[in-house]
Design a protein around this motif. Structure first.
Motif, PDB file in Angstrom:
ATOM      1  N   PRO A  34      -1.985  -1.730   7.840  1.00  0.00           N
ATOM      2  CA  PRO A  34      -1.617  -1.742   7.127  1.00  0.00           C
ATOM      3  C   PRO A  34      -1.824  -3.516   7.079  1.00  0.00           C
ATOM      4  O   PRO A  34      -1.170  -3.737   6.382  1.00  0.00           O
ATOM      5  CB  PRO A  34       0.067  -2.369   8.395  1.00  0.00           C
ATOM      6  CG  PRO A  34      -0.089  -0.730   9.279  1.00  0.00           C
ATOM      7  CD  PRO A  34      -1.939  -0.509   9.430  1.00  0.00           C
ATOM      8  N   SER A  35      -2.634  -4.061   7.616  1.00  0.00           N
ATOM      9  CA  SER A  35      -2.731  -4.822   7.420  1.00  0.00           C
ATOM     10  C   SER A  35      -3.868  -5.373   7.262  1.00  0.00           C
ATOM     11  O   SER A  35      -5.322  -5.003   7.988  1.00  0.00           O
ATOM     12  CB  SER A  35      -1.907  -6.771   8.080  1.00  0.00           C
ATOM     13  OG  SER A  35      -2.694  -7.615   7.468  1.00  0.00           O
ATOM     14  N   GLY A  36      -4.936  -6.413   6.909  1.00  0.00           N
ATOM     15  CA  GLY A  36      -6.142  -6.758   7.186  1.00  0.00           C
ATOM     16  C   GLY A  36      -6.872  -7.007   8.769  1.00  0.00           C
ATOM     17  O   GLY A  36      -6.272  -7.020   9.649  1.00  0.00           O
ATOM     18  N   ILE A  37      -7.856  -6.497   9.257  1.00  0.00           N
ATOM     19  CA  ILE A  37      -9.031  -6.446  10.721  1.00  0.00           C
ATOM     20  C   ILE A  37      -9.652  -7.196  10.728  1.00  0.00           C
ATOM     21  O   ILE A  37     -10.841  -7.731   9.801  1.00  0.00           O
ATOM     22  CB  ILE A  37      -9.013  -4.586  10.297  1.00  0.00           C
ATOM     23  CG1 ILE A  37      -8.636  -4.049  10.183  1.00  0.00           C
ATOM     24  CG2 ILE A  37     -10.576  -4.884  11.901  1.00  0.00           C
ATOM     25  CD1 ILE A  37      -9.229  -2.502  10.099  1.00  0.00           C
ATOM     26  N   GLY A  78     -13.916  -3.334  11.133  1.00  0.00           N
ATOM     27  CA  GLY A  78     -13.059  -3.242   9.999  1.00  0.00           C
ATOM     28  C   GLY A  78     -12.865  -4.110   9.036  1.00  0.00           C
ATOM     29  O   GLY A  78     -14.272  -5.041   9.123  1.00  0.00           O
ATOM     30  N   THR A  79     -12.671  -4.098   7.427  1.00  0.00           N
ATOM     31  CA  THR A  79     -12.676  -5.296   6.541  1.00  0.00           C
ATOM     32  C   THR A  79     -11.745  -5.987   6.698  1.00  0.00           C
ATOM     33  O   THR A  79     -10.541  -5.416   6.951  1.00  0.00           O
ATOM     34  CB  THR A  79     -12.841  -4.346   5.141  1.00  0.00           C
ATOM     35  OG1 THR A  79     -11.821  -3.581   5.227  1.00  0.00           O
ATOM     36  CG2 THR A  79     -13.950  -3.535   5.701  1.00  0.00           C
ATOM     37  N   LEU A  80     -11.585  -7.582   5.993  1.00  0.00           N
ATOM     38  CA  LEU A  80     -10.542  -7.868   5.243  1.00  0.00           C
ATOM     39  C   LEU A  80      -9.085  -7.174   4.181  1.00  0.00           C
ATOM     40  O   LEU A  80      -8.479  -8.051   5.373  1.00  0.00           O
ATOM     41  CB  LEU A  80     -11.403  -9.459   4.805  1.00  0.00           C
ATOM     42  CG  LEU A  80     -11.767 -10.373   5.951  1.00  0.00           C
ATOM     43  CD1 LEU A  80     -12.141 -11.379   5.164  1.00  0.00           C
ATOM     44  CD2 LEU A  80     -10.529 -11.226   6.839  1.00  0.00           C
ATOM     45  N   GLU A  81     -10.001  -6.404   3.893  1.00  0.00           N
ATOM     46  CA  GLU A  81      -8.662  -5.406   3.153  1.00  0.00           C
ATOM     47  C   GLU A  81      -7.875  -4.527   4.344  1.00  0.00           C
ATOM     48  O   GLU A  81      -6.866  -4.020   3.489  1.00  0.00           O
ATOM     49  CB  GLU A  81      -9.433  -4.655   2.028  1.00  0.00           C
ATOM     50  CG  GLU A  81     -10.390  -5.787   1.370  1.00  0.00           C
ATOM     51  CD  GLU A  81     -11.801  -4.742   1.366  1.00  0.00           C
ATOM     52  OE1 GLU A  81     -12.414  -4.498   0.416  1.00  0.00           O
ATOM     53  OE2 GLU A  81     -11.770  -5.376   2.319  1.00  0.00           O
ATOM     54  N   GLY A  82      -8.229  -4.027   5.402  1.00  0.00           N
ATOM     55  CA  GLY A  82      -7.505  -3.481   6.613  1.00  0.00           C
ATOM     56  C   GLY A  82      -8.147  -2.680   6.280  1.00  0.00           C
ATOM     57  O   GLY A  82      -7.697  -1.460   7.191  1.00  0.00           O
ATOM     58  N   TYR A  83      -9.436  -1.649   6.160  1.00  0.00           N
ATOM     59  CA  TYR A  83     -10.535  -0.476   6.716  1.00  0.00           C
ATOM     60  C   TYR A  83     -10.541  -0.479   7.820  1.00  0.00           C
ATOM     61  O   TYR A  83     -11.219  -1.281   8.347  1.00  0.00           O
ATOM     62  CB  TYR A  83     -11.016  -0.463   5.185  1.00  0.00           C
ATOM     63  CG  TYR A  83     -10.058   0.145   4.214  1.00  0.00           C
ATOM     64  CD1 TYR A  83      -9.867   1.779   3.529  1.00  0.00           C
ATOM     65  CD2 TYR A  83     -10.308  -0.781   2.709  1.00  0.00           C
ATOM     66  CE1 TYR A  83      -9.449   1.620   3.142  1.00  0.00           C
ATOM     67  CE2 TYR A  83      -9.846  -0.319   1.402  1.00  0.00           C
ATOM     68  CZ  TYR A  83      -9.609   0.704   1.537  1.00  0.00           C
ATOM     69  OH  TYR A  83      -8.334   0.574   0.139  1.00  0.00           O
ATOM     70  N   LEU A  84     -10.703   0.442   8.524  1.00  0.00           N
ATOM     71  CA  LEU A  84     -11.256   1.168   9.447  1.00  0.00           C
ATOM     72  C   LEU A  84     -12.351   1.793   9.156  1.00  0.00           C
ATOM     73  O   LEU A  84     -12.383   2.856   7.905  1.00  0.00           O
ATOM     74  CB  LEU A  84     -10.373   1.386  10.223  1.00  0.00           C
ATOM     75  CG  LEU A  84     -11.178   2.071  11.626  1.00  0.00           C
ATOM     76  CD1 LEU A  84     -12.018   1.052  12.909  1.00  0.00           C
ATOM     77  CD2 LEU A  84     -11.158   3.648  12.786  1.00  0.00           C
TER      78      LEU A  84
END
Length: 600
Positions: free
Chosen positions: A529-532, A506-512
């Protein structure tokens, strides 16, 4: 050189009688997950392959669940017998969710903790997750209380305090059940807490043994003539001789990271954190055994071997990142290996039976505090880093800004765990590309108060077009990057490799994201919905494979956004370093579960 086709993970079934039998049995079943690390070897590898490189692009959201808590959601859920066990950051709520009914709540446990505990947690109110064994779910709260919960009912079976928050001791780490004991750590080096690893009896919570990171041999559970570093006995008072006076009593070396276990060797592996204070001028010497990899007997806690990666740390390069255990060929010989990606920017591969250092290479080209680690076994400095004096933090004394140090204290990789695939024989590593300016200053110790002694500012490393993260595939025997995927922000999610030749993170922007295990090619992405900052989980329920991940921005990289910080120096330099993150995501606390349409 490595022989083709050799790269078997340390299977859970090896010498089953020497592990926790319930844990070993359930690790063998890939439809479940009972440890945050997936297995004792810390590989974070799943043998499930229904979701694979050919169909992962069809993933869809199956269901979701709000945790009801904000701040950084690290770790991931467990899955046992059709029930998912989910945790939150402070106040460390535990949910049992019914997988037959898309996460219907079976029970909820909400501990009572003093709000003041939040004030002594260094880098957000995170918690890295639960563990399961013998019909119990184990929670280690922020206030250091360890709780054993009945997995069916949520009833508290026992609890015990592992530390004292009034002294700055707290917890963010998971626990690991090994045989009849529960292995636990402690946080608080930034408050002068003295680190230790402890083992509690699973049956009733009584203390079995405790091993400190600093101090007398008896406290460290070190045998001076038997415990070795790089093949040589450490000798009497090895820690005491490396500290000035009684500074070791407030010397740090916390144990807030991950644990691994080899059932065949009966050894527990982990790393110790930075020495206290961050100001190196106040603690002359190597400061043993902070910044150290430990191998300890699971029954007694006695150290078999140690290896200090960063003697006299001047940069806050905690050594707590995960130890990944693999059995691979080195120079044609099957060898039990331990691989560790340290915050200091070097990836270490050791013989986990003996502690012999085999590989130590930079996994980020910008690393400049040291030019290399000496791997010449005939050298008097074997195993030590070759420092670059231009990037130390004490040559000119205190109250001086030392500039351009890479990596930043946040590390070339922080605690988020890497993964290993025995199919590709590669490790998949979330990374960060940040440098820093560092200003040490004198600080006096007061129990329960910050004992940091330095301010720092962090910024992107040169040559990365402003990007501060990446995701890499690493050959741990040859010590080299095989492929690399650049990311806008530091990757703060743990990786998961699968038998379907897919790697998730996952990314800090929220992408899996899902990438091809062989090439790194992106196969799927979904904006949650939120950063991962959590770790990806996969499991199977009623014949269908699922992928689950917690969203909730936070952790050290996301603390500026998570805590609403305004001081430029707040968050140990992270506030301004990740200021742009607020343009891409917002606070949240949600579990998102994915599956293929109709399981295909």
């Amino acid at each position: 050189m490595r022989s083709a086709g050799v790269g078997v993970i340390l299977a859970a079934g090896l010498v089953a009688a020497l592990g926790n039998e319930d844990v070993l049995k359930r690790i063998q079943d890939p439809t479940q997950q009972v440890l945050q690390t997936v297995d004792y070897a810390n590989t974070r590898y799943s043998r499930l392959d229904q979701i694979n490189a050919g169909n992962v692009g069809k993933l869809q959201v199956a269901w979701s669940f709000s945790t009801g808590v904000l701040r950084g959601h690290e770790g991931g859920p467990l899955v046992v017998d059709g029930v998912m066990y989910l945790h939150t950051p402070f106040p460390n709520i535990v949910y049992a969710l019914d997988l037959d009914h898309d996460g219907r709540i079976l029970w909820k446990y909400e501990p009572r903790q003093e709000q003041q505990v939040a004030g002594i947690m260094c880098c957000d109110l995170v918690y890295r997750g639960l563990a399961y064994a013998d019909g119990m779910v184990f929670l280690h709260q922020a206030d250091t209380t360890i709780v054993a919960l009945d997995a069916r009912t949520g009833e508290k079976k026992w609890s015990v305090a592992n530390g004292d928050p009034k002294k700055g001791e707290s917890n963010t780490a998971t626990v690991m059940p090994v045989k009849d004991k529960l292995i636990v750590g402690i946080a608080g080096a930034e408050f002068g807490a003295r680190g230790h690893l402890s083992a509690y009896n699973i049956k009733d919570g009584t203390l079995a043994w405790r091993a400190y990171s600093t101090g007398p041999d008896a406290d460290l559970l070190i045998e001076p003539e038997k415990t070795t570093e790089l093949g040589k006995p450490v000798g009497k008072d090895s820690s005491l001789r490396s500290w000035q006076g009684e500074q070791w009593k407030i010397g740090g070396g916390a144990t807030w990271g991950w644990f691994a276990y080899d059932p065949k060797l009966n050894l527990v592996y982990y790393g110790s954190a930075n020495p206290s204070t961050w100001n190196p001028s106040q603690r002359p010497g190597d400061n043993k055994w902070s910044m150290t990899i430990f191998a300890r007997d699971a029954d007694t806690g006695v150290a078999r071997w140690v290896y200090q990666m960063t003697p006299h740390d001047q940069w806050d390069y905690d050594g707590v990142n995960e130890m990944i255990l693999t059995d691979q060929a080195v120079d044609g010989k099957p060898t039990p290996l331990l691989t560790h990606f340290d915050r200091n920017g070097f990836a270490y591969t050791l013989n986990r039976a003996t502690g012999e250092l085999l590989v130590a290479e930079k996994y980020d080209a910008t690393v400049n505090w040291a030019s290399k680690v000496d791997t010449d076994r005939s050298s008097p400095t074997y195993g030590r880093p070759v420092l670059d004096p231009a990037h130390g933090t004490e040559a000119q004394g205190e109250d001086v800004t030392y500039s351009g140090i890479c990596p930043a204290a946040i590390g070339a990789k922080n605690q988020q765990p890497a993964a290993y695939s025995p199919k590709t024989q590669l490790m998949y590593v979330p990374t960060s590309h940040m440098c820093m300016d560092y200003e040490p200053f004198h600080v006096d110790y007061v129990a329960g108060q910050p004992y940091v002694g330095a301010t720092l500012s962090m910024y992107p490393a040169a040559g990365g077009d402003g990007r501060t993260g990446g995701f890499i595939a690493w050959d741990n025997v040859k010590g080299r990057i095989v492929w690399s995927v650049p990311e806008r922000f530091s990757v703060w999610s743990g990786a998961l490799a699968t038998a379907g030749d897919v790697v998730f993170y996952g990314t800090l922007e929220g992408y899996l994201k899902a990438v091809d295990a062989l090439t790194g090619k992106e196969l799927y992405r979904f904006k949650t919905p939120s950063g991962i900052v959590g770790n990806v989980t996969t499991y199977e329920h009623r014949g269908r494979q699922y992928v689950a991940v917690l969203s909730g921005v936070g952790g050290w990289a996301g603390i500026g956004l998570a805590a609403g910080l305004t001081d430029p120096n707040a968050g140990s330099g992270a506030k301004d370093a990740y200021a742009a993150l607020g343009s891409y995501t917002a606070l949240g606390g949600q579990l998102t579960v994915f599956a293929l349409p109709d399981g295909r």
